[in-house]
Design an enzyme around this catalytic site. Structure first.
Site, mmCIF file in Angstrom:
data_model
loop_
_atom_site.group_PDB
_atom_site.id
_atom_site.type_symbol
_atom_site.label_atom_id
_atom_site.label_comp_id
_atom_site.label_asym_id
_atom_site.label_seq_id
_atom_site.Cartn_x
_atom_site.Cartn_y
_atom_site.Cartn_z
ATOM 1 N N ALA A 106 -28.401 -3.151 14.424
ATOM 2 C CA ALA A 106 -29.828 -3.053 14.740
ATOM 3 C C ALA A 106 -30.318 -4.337 15.390
ATOM 4 O O ALA A 106 -29.979 -5.437 14.953
ATOM 5 C CB ALA A 106 -30.634 -2.737 13.497
ATOM 6 N N GLN A 107 -31.101 -4.181 16.431
ATOM 7 C CA GLN A 107 -31.532 -5.351 17.203
ATOM 8 C C GLN A 107 -33.004 -5.669 17.005
ATOM 9 O O GLN A 107 -33.373 -6.743 16.541
ATOM 10 C CB GLN A 107 -31.264 -5.111 18.697
ATOM 11 N N GLU B 126 -42.830 -3.026 20.099
ATOM 12 C CA GLU B 126 -41.938 -2.020 20.686
ATOM 13 C C GLU B 126 -42.754 -0.791 21.079
ATOM 14 O O GLU B 126 -43.926 -0.679 20.695
ATOM 15 C CB GLU B 126 -40.816 -1.663 19.701
ATOM 16 N N ASP C 224 -20.940 12.413 8.756
ATOM 17 C CA ASP C 224 -20.161 12.894 7.602
ATOM 18 C C ASP C 224 -21.054 13.345 6.436
ATOM 19 O O ASP C 224 -20.801 14.375 5.809
ATOM 20 C CB ASP C 224 -19.219 11.792 7.075
ATOM 21 N N HIS D 115 -32.036 6.705 23.104
ATOM 22 C CA HIS D 115 -32.663 5.414 23.414
ATOM 23 C C HIS D 115 -32.681 5.286 24.929
ATOM 24 O O HIS D 115 -31.657 5.516 25.580
ATOM 25 C CB HIS D 115 -31.876 4.272 22.777
ATOM 26 N N ARG E 253 -40.280 6.772 22.910
ATOM 27 C CA ARG E 253 -38.945 6.925 23.507
ATOM 28 C C ARG E 253 -38.658 8.271 24.146
ATOM 29 O O ARG E 253 -37.930 8.349 25.128
ATOM 30 C CB ARG E 253 -37.897 6.708 22.406
ATOM 31 N N HIS F 284 -29.023 7.914 20.121
ATOM 32 C CA HIS F 284 -29.299 6.708 19.349
ATOM 33 C C HIS F 284 -29.613 6.986 17.887
ATOM 34 O O HIS F 284 -29.158 6.263 17.000
ATOM 35 C CB HIS F 284 -30.498 6.016 20.003
ATOM 36 N N GLU G 107 -30.577 7.122 7.511
ATOM 37 C CA GLU G 107 -30.529 8.065 8.640
ATOM 38 C C GLU G 107 -29.964 9.433 8.245
ATOM 39 O O GLU G 107 -30.222 10.428 8.916
ATOM 40 C CB GLU G 107 -29.716 7.428 9.785
ATOM 41 N N ARG H 144 -38.847 9.591 16.248
ATOM 42 C CA ARG H 144 -39.052 8.395 15.415
ATOM 43 C C ARG H 144 -39.729 7.268 16.200
ATOM 44 O O ARG H 144 -39.367 6.981 17.344
ATOM 45 C CB ARG H 144 -37.693 7.884 14.926
ATOM 46 N N SER I 213 -36.910 2.931 11.091
ATOM 47 C CA SER I 213 -35.783 3.474 10.324
ATOM 48 C C SER I 213 -35.222 2.484 9.312
ATOM 49 O O SER I 213 -34.903 2.869 8.181
ATOM 50 C CB SER I 213 -34.673 3.974 11.235
HETATM 51 P P1 FAD Z 1 -25.623 3.017 8.496
HETATM 52 O O1 FAD Z 1 -26.154 1.673 8.629
HETATM 53 O O2 FAD Z 1 -25.103 3.665 9.715
HETATM 54 O O3 FAD Z 1 -24.482 2.981 7.397
HETATM 55 C C1 FAD Z 1 -23.702 4.123 7.130
HETATM 56 C C2 FAD Z 1 -22.519 3.709 6.304
HETATM 57 O O4 FAD Z 1 -21.827 4.851 5.813
HETATM 58 C C3 FAD Z 1 -21.479 2.902 7.053
HETATM 59 O O5 FAD Z 1 -21.052 1.889 6.202
HETATM 60 C C4 FAD Z 1 -20.363 3.918 7.297
HETATM 61 O O6 FAD Z 1 -19.096 3.341 7.469
HETATM 62 C C5 FAD Z 1 -20.436 4.694 6.015
HETATM 63 N N1 FAD Z 1 -19.850 6.043 6.071
HETATM 64 C C6 FAD Z 1 -20.067 7.006 6.993
HETATM 65 N N2 FAD Z 1 -19.354 8.106 6.677
HETATM 66 C C7 FAD Z 1 -18.677 7.822 5.526
HETATM 67 C C8 FAD Z 1 -17.775 8.556 4.720
HETATM 68 N N3 FAD Z 1 -17.384 9.802 5.013
HETATM 69 N N4 FAD Z 1 -17.260 7.957 3.622
HETATM 70 C C9 FAD Z 1 -17.607 6.675 3.300
HETATM 71 N N5 FAD Z 1 -18.454 5.942 4.049
HETATM 72 C C10 FAD Z 1 -18.987 6.512 5.146
HETATM 73 N N6 FAD Z 1 -33.594 0.832 13.468
HETATM 74 C C11 FAD Z 1 -34.638 0.012 13.233
HETATM 75 O O7 FAD Z 1 -35.468 0.307 12.367
HETATM 76 N N7 FAD Z 1 -34.764 -1.150 13.940
HETATM 77 C C12 FAD Z 1 -33.868 -1.535 14.889
HETATM 78 O O8 FAD Z 1 -34.011 -2.579 15.486
HETATM 79 C C13 FAD Z 1 -32.791 -0.679 15.175
HETATM 80 N N8 FAD Z 1 -31.883 -0.989 16.126
HETATM 81 C C14 FAD Z 1 -30.781 -0.223 16.267
HETATM 82 C C15 FAD Z 1 -29.805 -0.601 17.177
HETATM 83 C C16 FAD Z 1 -28.632 0.128 17.300
HETATM 84 C C17 FAD Z 1 -27.579 -0.293 18.281
HETATM 85 C C18 FAD Z 1 -28.453 1.294 16.512
HETATM 86 C C19 FAD Z 1 -27.194 2.100 16.622
HETATM 87 C C20 FAD Z 1 -29.443 1.705 15.628
HETATM 88 C C21 FAD Z 1 -30.611 0.956 15.512
HETATM 89 N N9 FAD Z 1 -31.612 1.335 14.620
HETATM 90 C C22 FAD Z 1 -32.671 0.498 14.396
HETATM 91 C C23 FAD Z 1 -31.428 2.465 13.723
HETATM 92 C C24 FAD Z 1 -30.974 1.922 12.356
HETATM 93 O O9 FAD Z 1 -30.125 0.832 12.566
HETATM 94 C C25 FAD Z 1 -30.258 2.964 11.550
HETATM 95 O O10 FAD Z 1 -30.978 4.157 11.517
HETATM 96 C C26 FAD Z 1 -30.081 2.478 10.119
HETATM 97 O O11 FAD Z 1 -29.487 1.209 10.117
HETATM 98 C C27 FAD Z 1 -29.243 3.462 9.346
HETATM 99 O O12 FAD Z 1 -28.892 2.861 8.124
HETATM 100 P P2 FAD Z 1 -28.058 3.691 7.081
HETATM 101 O O13 FAD Z 1 -27.845 2.798 5.923
HETATM 102 O O14 FAD Z 1 -28.712 4.981 6.878
HETATM 103 O O15 FAD Z 1 -26.684 3.998 7.843
HETATM 104 C C1 SIN Z 2 -34.226 -1.451 19.623
HETATM 105 O O1 SIN Z 2 -34.078 -2.636 19.345
HETATM 106 O O2 SIN Z 2 -34.630 -1.042 20.698
HETATM 107 C C2 SIN Z 2 -33.900 -0.440 18.590
HETATM 108 C C3 SIN Z 2 -35.040 -0.265 17.703
HETATM 109 C C4 SIN Z 2 -34.925 1.023 16.963
HETATM 110 O O3 SIN Z 2 -34.070 1.850 17.251
HETATM 111 O O4 SIN Z 2 -35.740 1.217 16.061
#
Ligand code: FAD
Ligand code: SIN
Length: 533
Positions: free
Chosen positions: A44-45, A112, A214, A235, A286, A347, A371, A382, A387
């Site tokens: 996340a950036q 943003e 998954d 995105h 977006r 995204h 997510e 969103r 998130s």
């Molecule tokens: P994740 O952080 O994706 O973690 C999921 C975890 O589950 C991982 O550890 C993975 O390995 C594990 N996993 C998956 N499947 C299995 C399985 N079968 N068995 C065991 N482990 C498994 N959101 C913001 O609010 N601000 C931002 O600035 C922003 N920037 C972003 C930039 C990028 C490049 C991306 C891709 C997303 C960004 N988002 C941002 C969205 C946000 O980062 C995600 O929605 C959020 O981090 C999701 O968190 P999470 O804990 O739900 O899942």
């Molecule tokens: C971004 O830095 O543009 C990602 C932010 C987000 O997905 O919420």
């Protein structure tokens, strides 16, 4: 069999922040399928949204979220998450997270798309890495947390799957140890599913390899209700590397914060084009920006558009966006002096496992955060940086609700004999070639038929092909030795099918779901739900 009070599947911000709190009450096992920092969270950036400035208000953050969500947000969920944001931030600070500050020690708040105020706390352009690293360090220090990397959750174990009829609740999960190849039973009455999103179902995505949906696939197979899967957020600005070398560059995000700091979207002719689409121009929500870029690329035949931030004072880009600066330089672009080529890419999955505002899914004992879940915060689209906030707030509320509904220390309910895992011993011949071929096929068909602009015809074509792939993969899964690749393929097909089915049923355009067959929003519109019978 390994037993714990809490089983957490996933080590992103949702999983780790839950684990840190749960460890105060009992034993916690966190499993994660790769290394602990392989997650969207760590990538996340932009940052995390919260009302932290006296000129801002909850009312305005709520309003911005509802506007972006295009009429499908659950207003009460929005209110709760927005109002609990400052507490969530304080908790992150307690775990050691350091957000950028101004000289007067006030937080430096970014802006943003879709936000009416500066309200994004960030750590330069690597906010997710800062939060994830600090949470991971704290988790490693906790004696009550066992973190198991390279442990892949295959499926949830439920009383229903064991053949009981009077109740259905979760009992744990079957887990593949990638290092030994063994499948073990992880037994717990309190499971938090936090496996992230579904971006890898598309050919072009900002998501890490782990984002194969998954958790959503597992919950669906276990009979939980799934909601709003058609709302896949693209995105607008993923780095476009015309030389196509470097896998990392193909999914590298150019943060929306770049536009928040004055970056302007321009076409190949150097002209700003967003003012023709929306009065908020480059900072419109977006869905609008991604569709505008798609339309400009089709209109001009150009393979990309550009974000131009080169007008900022000397040194600004390097200082505010060091990761973006360095990565672009590595691929031959100097963002301080020239426009950055960008394309839209998958995204964020706004839908997921339907939960209430406490993360409780429709399956007893199964809580979902981040997510993977669908609380109603995002509706049809969103708002940026909401998130990470949802991850922290819902993880916290999930724990509270678990402790009330499934109290610890009162003796565990009746034990069920859980059968050991049995699977074929034979390896699938030419396994990787077949699997990669099928992966490519799914990703290409989702990109071609189920992306920013959809039609009934394209969706039906995707559905027909997915039905065939489903049959093939079922055969691999039941007939041969399972591998992470087979498991991910099986999950990708399940989530692709959920996206397509939800999209086929939505006969309107709304938020992230745009179909040229029904270009207007319908009068009566509701979140979509889907359940396995
Ligand atoms: P994740 O952080 O994706 O973690 C999921 C975890 O589950 C991982 O550890 C993975 O390995 C594990 N996993 C998956 N499947 C299995 C399985 N079968 N068995 C065991 N482990 C498994 N959101 C913001 O609010 N601000 C931002 O600035 C922003 N920037 C972003 C930039 C990028 C490049 C991306 C891709 C997303 C960004 N988002 C941002 C969205 C946000 O980062 C995600 O929605 C959020 O981090 C999701 O968190 P999470 O804990 O739900 O899942
Ligand atoms: C971004 O830095 O543009 C990602 C932010 C987000 O997905 O919420």
């Amino acid at each position: 069999m390994r037993t714990s009070d809490f089983l957490v599947i996933g080590s992103g911000v949702a999983g780790l922040s839950f684990a840190l709190r749960a460890a105060k009450y009992g034993s916690v096992v966190v499993i994660t399928k790769s290394s602990a920092l392989e997650s969207s969270s760590a990538k996340a950036q932009g940052g995390i949204a919260a009302v932290m400035d006296k000129d801002d208000s909850f009312k305005e953050h709520i309003e911005d979220t509802l506007v972006a969500g295009a009429g499908l947000c659950d207003e009460s969920a929005v209110r709760v998450i927005v109002e609990e944001a400052p507490d969530a931030i304080r908790e992150l600070l307690d775990w050691g997270v350091a957000f950028d500050q101004e000289e007067n020690h006030h937080y430096e708040l970014g802006r943003e798309g879709g936000h009416s105020h500066r309200r994004i706390l960030h750590a330069k352009d690597t906010t997710g890495l800062e939060i994830s690293t600090k949470l991971l360090e704290a988790a490693k220090r906790s004696p009550n947390i066992t973190l198991l990397e390279h442990h892949f959750a295959i499926d949830l174990i439920t009383t229903g799957k064991l053949g009981l009829v009077t109740e259905d609740r979760v009992l744990g999960a079957y887990v593949l140890n990638r290092e030994t190849g063994d499948v073990d039973i992880f037994r717990s009455d309190r499971v938090l599913l936090a496996t992230g999103g579904t971006g890898r179902v598309y050919q072009y995505t900002t998501n890490p390899n782990s984002a194969t949906g998954d958790g959503i696939a597992m919950a669906w197979r276990a009979g939980a209700t799934i909601s709003n899967m058609e709302f896949v957020q693209f995105h607008p600005t993923c780095f476009y590397n015309k030389r196509a070398e470097g896998a990392e560059s193909r999914s590298f995000l150019i943060s929306e914060a770049v536009r928040g700091e004055g970056g302007v979207l321009i076409g190949a002719d150097g002209q700003e084009f967003m003012s023709r689409y929306d009065k908020r121009k480059s900072l419109a929500p977006r869905d609008i920006v991604a569709r505008a870029i798609d339309s400009e690329m089709k209109r001009t035949g150009s393979p990309c558009v550009f974000v131009d931030i080169s007008h900022k004072p000397e040194g600004f880009v390097e200082e505010r966006f060091p990761l973006i600066y360095e990565t672009c330089r590595k691929y031959g672009i100097d963002p301080a002096h020239e426009p950055i080529p960008v394309v839209p890419a998958a995204h964020y999955q706004c839908g997921g496992v339907l939960t209430d505002i406490n993360g409780q899914s429709t399956l007893r004992g199964l809580f979902v955060a981040g997510e993977t879940g669908c609380t109603g915060l995002h509706g049809a689209n969103r708002l940026a940086s909401n998130s990470l906030l949802e991850c922290v707030v819902i993880a916290k509320r999930s724990l509270k609700s678990m402790l009330t509904k499934l109290p610890l220390g009162r003796g565990e309910p009746h034990e069920y004999p859980i059968p050991e895992w049995h699977h074929g011993d034979t390896a699938l011949p030419d396994e990787l070639a077949i699997i990669y071929h099928n992966w490519d096929e799914i990703r290409t068909l989702m990109q071609d038929y189920v992306s920013i602009v959809r039609t009934d015809k394209r969706l039906k074509r995707a559905a027909a092909r997915l039905r065939m792939l489903h049959r093939e993969v079922k055969e691999f899964y039941w007939g041969y030795r399972i591998t992470p690749e087979i498991l991910e393929l099986r999950n990708l097909i399940a989530v692709a099918s959920l996206i397509v089915d939800c999209a086929i049923r939505r006969k309107e355009s709304r938020g992230l779901h745009y179909t040229s067959d029904y270009p207007a929003p319908a009068k009566d519109s509701a979140p979509s739900t889907i359940r396995r019978w």
